[in-house]
Design a protein around this motif. Structure first.
Motif, PDB file in Angstrom:
ATOM      1  N   ALA A  59     -24.465  -5.833  13.685  1.00 45.74           N
ATOM      2  CA  ALA A  59     -23.916  -5.152  15.029  1.00 45.74           C
ATOM      3  C   ALA A  59     -25.308  -4.751  15.793  1.00 45.74           C
ATOM      4  O   ALA A  59     -25.433  -4.914  16.935  1.00 45.74           O
ATOM      5  CB  ALA A  59     -22.858  -3.957  14.918  1.00 45.74           C
ATOM      6  N   ASP A  60     -26.103  -3.889  15.250  1.00 43.46           N
ATOM      7  CA  ASP A  60     -27.371  -3.535  15.682  1.00 43.46           C
ATOM      8  C   ASP A  60     -28.417  -4.639  16.138  1.00 43.46           C
ATOM      9  O   ASP A  60     -28.951  -4.822  17.431  1.00 43.46           O
ATOM     10  CB  ASP A  60     -28.200  -2.676  14.608  1.00 43.46           C
ATOM     11  CG  ASP A  60     -27.640  -1.580  14.294  1.00 43.46           C
ATOM     12  OD1 ASP A  60     -26.861  -0.818  15.161  1.00 43.46           O
ATOM     13  OD2 ASP A  60     -27.793  -0.987  13.093  1.00 43.46           O
TER      14      ASP A  60
ATOM     15  N   VAL B  83     -19.849  -5.976  21.002  1.00 45.40           N
ATOM     16  CA  VAL B  83     -20.464  -5.874  19.580  1.00 45.40           C
ATOM     17  C   VAL B  83     -19.662  -4.590  18.656  1.00 45.40           C
ATOM     18  O   VAL B  83     -19.434  -4.878  17.439  1.00 45.40           O
ATOM     19  CB  VAL B  83     -21.810  -5.298  19.974  1.00 45.40           C
ATOM     20  CG1 VAL B  83     -22.615  -4.758  18.540  1.00 45.40           C
ATOM     21  CG2 VAL B  83     -22.841  -6.495  20.548  1.00 45.40           C
ATOM     22  N   LEU B  84     -19.195  -3.649  19.409  1.00 50.83           N
ATOM     23  CA  LEU B  84     -18.520  -2.697  18.841  1.00 50.83           C
ATOM     24  C   LEU B  84     -17.319  -3.083  18.394  1.00 50.83           C
ATOM     25  O   LEU B  84     -16.807  -2.692  17.056  1.00 50.83           O
ATOM     26  CB  LEU B  84     -18.458  -1.489  19.576  1.00 50.83           C
ATOM     27  CG  LEU B  84     -19.759  -0.548  19.866  1.00 50.83           C
ATOM     28  CD1 LEU B  84     -19.577   0.573  21.021  1.00 50.83           C
ATOM     29  CD2 LEU B  84     -20.342   0.099  18.400  1.00 50.83           C
ATOM     30  N   GLY B  85     -16.560  -4.012  19.128  1.00 56.39           N
ATOM     31  CA  GLY B  85     -15.300  -4.425  18.689  1.00 56.39           C
ATOM     32  C   GLY B  85     -15.588  -5.378  17.449  1.00 56.39           C
ATOM     33  O   GLY B  85     -14.724  -5.436  16.558  1.00 56.39           O
TER      34      GLY B  85
ATOM     35  N   ALA C 269     -15.146  -6.569  11.586  1.00 59.07           N
ATOM     36  CA  ALA C 269     -15.713  -6.949  10.271  1.00 59.07           C
ATOM     37  C   ALA C 269     -15.481  -5.925   9.324  1.00 59.07           C
ATOM     38  O   ALA C 269     -15.179  -6.342   8.082  1.00 59.07           O
ATOM     39  CB  ALA C 269     -17.006  -7.198  10.558  1.00 59.07           C
ATOM     40  N   ARG C 270     -15.498  -4.651   9.540  1.00 60.82           N
ATOM     41  CA  ARG C 270     -15.116  -3.416   8.736  1.00 60.82           C
ATOM     42  C   ARG C 270     -13.846  -3.656   8.192  1.00 60.82           C
ATOM     43  O   ARG C 270     -13.462  -3.044   7.044  1.00 60.82           O
ATOM     44  CB  ARG C 270     -15.550  -2.194   9.352  1.00 60.82           C
ATOM     45  CG  ARG C 270     -16.935  -1.948   9.343  1.00 60.82           C
ATOM     46  CD  ARG C 270     -17.284  -0.477   9.641  1.00 60.82           C
ATOM     47  NE  ARG C 270     -18.644  -0.256   9.642  1.00 60.82           N
ATOM     48  CZ  ARG C 270     -19.334   0.267   8.797  1.00 60.82           C
ATOM     49  NH1 ARG C 270     -18.632   0.218   7.482  1.00 60.82           N
ATOM     50  NH2 ARG C 270     -20.673   0.218   8.639  1.00 60.82           N
TER      51      ARG C 270
ATOM     52  N   THR D  92      -6.846   1.952  20.103  1.00 61.19           N
ATOM     53  CA  THR D  92      -6.666   3.177  20.802  1.00 61.19           C
ATOM     54  C   THR D  92      -7.792   4.421  20.585  1.00 61.19           C
ATOM     55  O   THR D  92      -8.164   5.098  21.430  1.00 61.19           O
ATOM     56  CB  THR D  92      -5.195   3.767  20.519  1.00 61.19           C
ATOM     57  OG1 THR D  92      -4.221   2.633  20.973  1.00 61.19           O
ATOM     58  CG2 THR D  92      -4.748   5.040  21.305  1.00 61.19           C
ATOM     59  N   ALA D  93      -8.101   4.544  19.319  1.00 59.14           N
ATOM     60  CA  ALA D  93      -8.925   5.543  18.687  1.00 59.14           C
ATOM     61  C   ALA D  93     -10.261   5.343  19.512  1.00 59.14           C
ATOM     62  O   ALA D  93     -10.998   5.948  19.905  1.00 59.14           O
ATOM     63  CB  ALA D  93      -9.010   5.666  17.590  1.00 59.14           C
ATOM     64  N   MET D  94     -10.742   3.933  19.492  1.00 58.88           N
ATOM     65  CA  MET D  94     -12.026   3.633  19.996  1.00 58.88           C
ATOM     66  C   MET D  94     -11.966   3.879  21.273  1.00 58.88           C
ATOM     67  O   MET D  94     -13.277   4.358  21.808  1.00 58.88           O
ATOM     68  CB  MET D  94     -12.502   2.289  19.653  1.00 58.88           C
ATOM     69  CG  MET D  94     -12.529   2.106  18.269  1.00 58.88           C
ATOM     70  SD  MET D  94     -13.080   0.541  17.743  1.00 58.88           S
ATOM     71  CE  MET D  94     -14.939   0.280  18.538  1.00 58.88           C
TER      72      MET D  94
END
Length: 242
Positions: free
Chosen positions: A116-117, A130-132, A137-138, A188-190
């Protein structure tokens, strides 16, 4: 990011031609480099067993239903084995290995956060995407843990020992429902924490390109050039569009 770029640079030229010389050249060089990098045959088989199974399956389909040409050796209804189909089967089998093995082995130890970085800082992709992708992936590791937990719970209740196909279908559906619920909660949390904002973001870890990254890219490019060059020199270069 360098591994991703090297894999794309290596495999893209191999998809432009259908011949066994270019694929075999690339595969031999790849295996030599893998052995030099410490990848042992046992590790190769353990990591790349889906590719090792898919390659002969693709070759058999081309052997039976590939474009017929030359002398015919066997035929049954639509299936025909000829000189052309044999050559095509060999080319496809070796090509699947040459394209699939680097992709599998290069990404054996890829950290999702580092990926992601690199996507955000090196390739300058939108941070929201990227964050999505990082969050998705996690969750892959959690899916594997959920699958094992469901299998153990079903066995503890006495409903997981018979009916392999039915058990797989019901567990897959349950995992799908769980994934949708977990993904909705995570989204929702993100969003509540501001990850969906379009404002420029800062990153805790710097992602840069060094000399070792350029060496890997140069090696991938050299392999692609050597493979295509060998096919042209021998006269087997056969573009997919011809």
């Amino acid at each position: 990011m360098t591994k991703l770029a090297a894999a794309m640079l290596l495999t893209a030229p191999l998809l432009l031609t259908v011949d066994w010389v270019s694929a075999a050249t690339a595969l031999v060089i790849e295996l030599v480099l893998f052995m030099a990098a410490g990848v042992r045959p046992r590790m190769l088989v353990r990591r790349a067993w889906p590719i090792l199974i898919a390659a002969p399956i693709a070759g058999i389909s081309m052997l039976l239903y590939g474009r017929p040409s030359g002398e015919e050796y066997w035929s049954f209804w639509l299936a025909r084995i000829t000189d052309g189909s044999i050559e095509l089967a060999i080319a496809v089998t070796v090509r699947v290995l040459a394209v699939g093995l680097p992709a599998v082995l290069l990404f054996m130890r890829v950290d999702p956060t580092e990926l992601a970085d690199g996507l955000a800082q090196v390739w300058r992709l939108p941070s929201r995407f990227v964050l999505g992708a990082l969050a998705g992936a996690r969750l892959v590791g959690l899916f594997i843990e959920d699958w094992h937990a469901m299998a153990l719970s079903r066995r503890a209740r006495g409903i997981g020992d018979t009916g392999v196909l039915r058990r797989f279908a019901t567990m897959a559906f349950a995992l799908l429902v769980l994934a949708i619920r977990r993904g909705s909660k995570l989204a929702t949390a993100m969003e509540a924490r501001g990850f969906g904002s379009d404002r420029p973001r800062t990153w805790a870890r710097a992602s840069t390109i060094g000399w070792s990254d350029w060496v890997l890219i140069a090696i991938a490019f050299a392999i692609a050039v050597a493979a295509i060059g060998a096919a042209i020199a021998v006269g087997t270069f056969h573009p997919v569009w011809s």
